[in-house]
Scaffold this motif. Structure first.
Motif, PDB file in Angstrom:
ATOM      1  N   ARG A  40       0.737   7.601   4.936  1.00  0.00           N
ATOM      2  CA  ARG A  40       1.878   7.067   4.183  1.00  0.00           C
ATOM      3  C   ARG A  40       1.769   5.552   4.031  1.00  0.00           C
ATOM      4  O   ARG A  40       2.093   4.991   2.984  1.00  0.00           O
ATOM      5  CB  ARG A  40       3.187   7.440   4.868  1.00  0.00           C
ATOM      6  N   ASP A  41       1.332   4.876   5.096  1.00  0.00           N
ATOM      7  CA  ASP A  41       1.194   3.426   5.049  1.00  0.00           C
ATOM      8  C   ASP A  41       0.088   3.024   4.072  1.00  0.00           C
ATOM      9  O   ASP A  41       0.232   2.044   3.332  1.00  0.00           O
ATOM     10  CB  ASP A  41       0.897   2.894   6.450  1.00  0.00           C
ATOM     11  N   PHE A  42      -1.013   3.759   4.063  1.00  0.00           N
ATOM     12  CA  PHE A  42      -2.107   3.470   3.134  1.00  0.00           C
ATOM     13  C   PHE A  42      -1.651   3.673   1.695  1.00  0.00           C
ATOM     14  O   PHE A  42      -1.986   2.896   0.807  1.00  0.00           O
ATOM     15  CB  PHE A  42      -3.316   4.347   3.441  1.00  0.00           C
ATOM     16  N   LYS A  43      -0.893   4.715   1.473  1.00  0.00           N
ATOM     17  CA  LYS A  43      -0.398   5.020   0.134  1.00  0.00           C
ATOM     18  C   LYS A  43       0.507   3.899  -0.382  1.00  0.00           C
ATOM     19  O   LYS A  43       0.494   3.578  -1.567  1.00  0.00           O
ATOM     20  CB  LYS A  43       0.358   6.351   0.186  1.00  0.00           C
ATOM     21  N   LYS A  46      -0.849  -0.580  -1.444  1.00  0.00           N
ATOM     22  CA  LYS A  46      -1.206  -1.092  -2.764  1.00  0.00           C
ATOM     23  C   LYS A  46      -2.449  -1.989  -2.757  1.00  0.00           C
ATOM     24  O   LYS A  46      -2.470  -3.059  -3.361  1.00  0.00           O
ATOM     25  CB  LYS A  46      -0.021  -1.826  -3.377  1.00  0.00           C
ATOM     26  N   GLY A  47      -3.469  -1.577  -2.007  1.00  0.00           N
ATOM     27  CA  GLY A  47      -4.769  -2.226  -2.064  1.00  0.00           C
ATOM     28  C   GLY A  47      -4.883  -3.554  -1.353  1.00  0.00           C
ATOM     29  O   GLY A  47      -5.698  -4.381  -1.733  1.00  0.00           O
ATOM     30  N   LYS A  48      -4.105  -3.789  -0.317  1.00  0.00           N
ATOM     31  CA  LYS A  48      -4.199  -5.045   0.421  1.00  0.00           C
ATOM     32  C   LYS A  48      -5.486  -5.114   1.252  1.00  0.00           C
ATOM     33  O   LYS A  48      -5.981  -6.197   1.511  1.00  0.00           O
ATOM     34  CB  LYS A  48      -2.988  -5.216   1.340  1.00  0.00           C
ATOM     35  N   MET A  49      -5.991  -3.966   1.689  1.00  0.00           N
ATOM     36  CA  MET A  49      -7.232  -3.898   2.471  1.00  0.00           C
ATOM     37  C   MET A  49      -8.149  -2.874   1.823  1.00  0.00           C
ATOM     38  O   MET A  49      -7.694  -1.979   1.118  1.00  0.00           O
ATOM     39  CB  MET A  49      -6.943  -3.422   3.907  1.00  0.00           C
ATOM     40  N   SER A  50      -9.441  -2.999   2.143  1.00  0.00           N
ATOM     41  CA  SER A  50     -10.354  -1.971   1.635  1.00  0.00           C
ATOM     42  C   SER A  50     -10.113  -0.678   2.430  1.00  0.00           C
ATOM     43  O   SER A  50      -9.761  -0.719   3.613  1.00  0.00           O
ATOM     44  CB  SER A  50     -11.806  -2.419   1.776  1.00  0.00           C
ATOM     45  N   PRO A  51     -10.279   0.458   1.796  1.00  0.00           N
ATOM     46  CA  PRO A  51     -10.002   1.737   2.473  1.00  0.00           C
ATOM     47  C   PRO A  51     -10.834   1.952   3.729  1.00  0.00           C
ATOM     48  O   PRO A  51     -10.350   2.520   4.699  1.00  0.00           O
ATOM     49  CB  PRO A  51     -10.337   2.782   1.411  1.00  0.00           C
ATOM     50  N   ILE A  53     -11.962  -0.242   5.967  1.00  0.00           N
ATOM     51  CA  ILE A  53     -11.404  -1.005   7.086  1.00  0.00           C
ATOM     52  C   ILE A  53     -10.104  -0.375   7.553  1.00  0.00           C
ATOM     53  O   ILE A  53      -9.830  -0.262   8.755  1.00  0.00           O
ATOM     54  CB  ILE A  53     -11.205  -2.487   6.684  1.00  0.00           C
ATOM     55  N   TYR A  54      -9.289   0.040   6.616  1.00  0.00           N
ATOM     56  CA  TYR A  54      -8.019   0.684   6.945  1.00  0.00           C
ATOM     57  C   TYR A  54      -8.241   1.952   7.768  1.00  0.00           C
ATOM     58  O   TYR A  54      -7.589   2.175   8.781  1.00  0.00           O
ATOM     59  CB  TYR A  54      -7.293   1.008   5.634  1.00  0.00           C
ATOM     60  N   ILE A  55      -9.209   2.760   7.340  1.00  0.00           N
ATOM     61  CA  ILE A  55      -9.506   4.011   8.044  1.00  0.00           C
ATOM     62  C   ILE A  55     -10.042   3.722   9.442  1.00  0.00           C
ATOM     63  O   ILE A  55      -9.663   4.384  10.415  1.00  0.00           O
ATOM     64  CB  ILE A  55     -10.500   4.860   7.220  1.00  0.00           C
ATOM     65  N   MET A  56     -10.909   2.731   9.579  1.00  0.00           N
ATOM     66  CA  MET A  56     -11.450   2.389  10.902  1.00  0.00           C
ATOM     67  C   MET A  56     -10.362   1.914  11.854  1.00  0.00           C
ATOM     68  O   MET A  56     -10.353   2.271  13.032  1.00  0.00           O
ATOM     69  CB  MET A  56     -12.539   1.320  10.781  1.00  0.00           C
ATOM     70  N   GLN A  57      -9.444   1.107  11.350  1.00  0.00           N
ATOM     71  CA  GLN A  57      -8.371   0.615  12.205  1.00  0.00           C
ATOM     72  C   GLN A  57      -7.503   1.761  12.729  1.00  0.00           C
ATOM     73  O   GLN A  57      -7.204   1.828  13.921  1.00  0.00           O
ATOM     74  CB  GLN A  57      -7.497  -0.386  11.446  1.00  0.00           C
ATOM     75  N   TYR A  58      -7.101   2.645  11.852  1.00  0.00           N
ATOM     76  CA  TYR A  58      -6.256   3.753  12.302  1.00  0.00           C
ATOM     77  C   TYR A  58      -7.025   4.778  13.126  1.00  0.00           C
ATOM     78  O   TYR A  58      -6.446   5.443  13.978  1.00  0.00           O
ATOM     79  CB  TYR A  58      -5.531   4.406  11.127  1.00  0.00           C
ATOM     80  N   ARG A  59      -8.324   4.894  12.894  1.00  0.00           N
ATOM     81  CA  ARG A  59      -9.128   5.789  13.737  1.00  0.00           C
ATOM     82  C   ARG A  59      -9.091   5.322  15.183  1.00  0.00           C
ATOM     83  O   ARG A  59      -8.899   6.112  16.104  1.00  0.00           O
ATOM     84  CB  ARG A  59     -10.571   5.837  13.241  1.00  0.00           C
TER      85      ARG A  59
END
Length: 101
Positions: A40-43, A46-51, A53-59
């Motif tokens: 939900r946060d990624f959705k 609105k493109g503030k981070m590359s996907p 990096i976002y996925i690695m952080q939440y992983r």
């Protein structure tokens, strides 16, 4: 009662495992909750981070939560086992004193 007797046995075995170590399913639920929050946060980001990096952080966050719950469950089970061993030791008669009562 199920039409399949093996299914009832598996369900009771599954419930028994949950009662023995409740932190594992709690960790899974917390991990799934964090995953839903991350999606939900990624959705809404609105493109503030590359996907990637976002996925690695939440992983890392999700793994930390699950490992934390499993560790707490392990410590709880260790404490419970040590307590049971201590109680059994105190219930045994003292054989080192050499006295016969």
């Amino acid at each position: 009662m199920s039409a399949f007797p093996d299914q009832d046995e598996e369900q009771s075995s599954f419930l028994k495992k949950i009662k023995e170590s409740p932190m594992v399913p709690a960790g899974v639920v917390a991990g799934l909750g964090t995953l839903i929050y991350a999606v939900r946060d990624f959705k809404n980001s609105k493109g503030k981070m590359s996907p990637s990096i976002y996925i690695m952080q939440y992983r890392v966050v999700i793994q930390s939560i699950v490992i934390g719950f499993i560790s707490v469950g392990m410590l709880y089970n260790m404490g419970k086992t040590l307590n049971e061993m201590y109680e059994r030791k105190n219930m045994l008669p003292d054989t080192k004193s050499g006295r016969k009562d």
